[in-house]
Enzyme design. Sequence first.
Site, PDB file in Angstrom:
ATOM      1  CG  ASP A  25       9.340   1.246  -2.912  1.00 20.00           C
ATOM      2  OD1 ASP A  25       9.136   2.308  -2.020  1.00 20.00           O
ATOM      3  OD2 ASP A  25       8.635   1.552  -3.772  1.00 20.00           O
ATOM      4  N   GLY A  87       0.940   2.214  -4.182  1.00 18.73           N
ATOM      5  CA  GLY A  87       1.350   0.794  -4.565  1.00 18.73           C
ATOM      6  C   GLY A  87       1.466   0.105  -3.579  1.00 18.73           C
ATOM      7  CG  HIS A 150     -17.270   2.099  13.667  1.00 20.95           C
ATOM      8  ND1 HIS A 150     -17.545   2.982  12.580  1.00 20.95           N
ATOM      9  CD2 HIS A 150     -17.294   2.930  14.866  1.00 20.95           C
ATOM     10  CE1 HIS A 150     -18.042   4.170  13.029  1.00 20.95           C
ATOM     11  NE2 HIS A 150     -17.747   4.074  14.395  1.00 20.95           N
TER      12      HIS A 150
HETATM   13  C1  RB5 Z   1       8.821   3.727  -7.312  1.00 16.58           C
HETATM   14  O1  RB5 Z   1       9.344   4.559  -8.120  1.00 16.58           O
HETATM   15  C2  RB5 Z   1       7.322   4.271  -6.916  1.00 16.58           C
HETATM   16  O2  RB5 Z   1       6.545   3.803  -7.927  1.00 16.58           O
HETATM   17  C3  RB5 Z   1       6.549   3.470  -5.566  1.00 16.58           C
HETATM   18  O3  RB5 Z   1       7.746   3.747  -4.706  1.00 16.58           O
HETATM   19  C4  RB5 Z   1       5.518   3.922  -5.286  1.00 16.58           C
HETATM   20  O4  RB5 Z   1       5.083   5.423  -5.294  1.00 16.58           O
HETATM   21  C5  RB5 Z   1       4.428   3.116  -5.993  1.00 16.58           C
HETATM   22  O5  RB5 Z   1       3.178   3.416  -5.576  1.00 16.58           O
END
Ligand code: RB5
Length: 163
Positions: A25, A87, A150
Amino acid sequence: MFKVYYEIEDEGEEVRELKIALASDHGGYQIKEELKGLLDELQLSYEDFGCECEESVDYPDYAVPVAEKVASGEFDRGILVCGTGIGMSITANKVQGIRCALCHDTFSAKATRLHNDSNILAMGERVIGPGLAREVAKVWLETEFEGGRHARRIQKVSDVEAR
Ligand code: RB5
């Protein structure tokens, strides 16, 4: 040249190059770009699934395509980068067949390949710098799964996923 080896039952061993699916992202964009240099140096083929710049986007929109490409076998492994890596790793691990490991040190990167056969690496650009990210990714890419006991444990993880 970097190679990955697949055991094909009754047909001996097929050899082909490791194919990497890569995405970030906005929070991981700079490290994603840095990692493209590493993949070029290692002569690994890869595809960049975005994002294209540091404009704000939603990490699941980038984690899911990479996770699905790896789960389907179209790509051998994936690397996902966001601000924390959290995330991306949470999202990727929702896709059946994905074992995404969040690593910010080379010991964990090596161990997760040896023991967990992780097929996606997640990292956070707000956690580590580009130099360490390259080292973590390099170790992760170069380490093969150990198998043995494993493999039994990974099967148990897959059994949970199939419930
Ligand atoms: C974006 O601000 C941030 O929340 C994203 O890059 C990430 O760290 C989410 O887990």
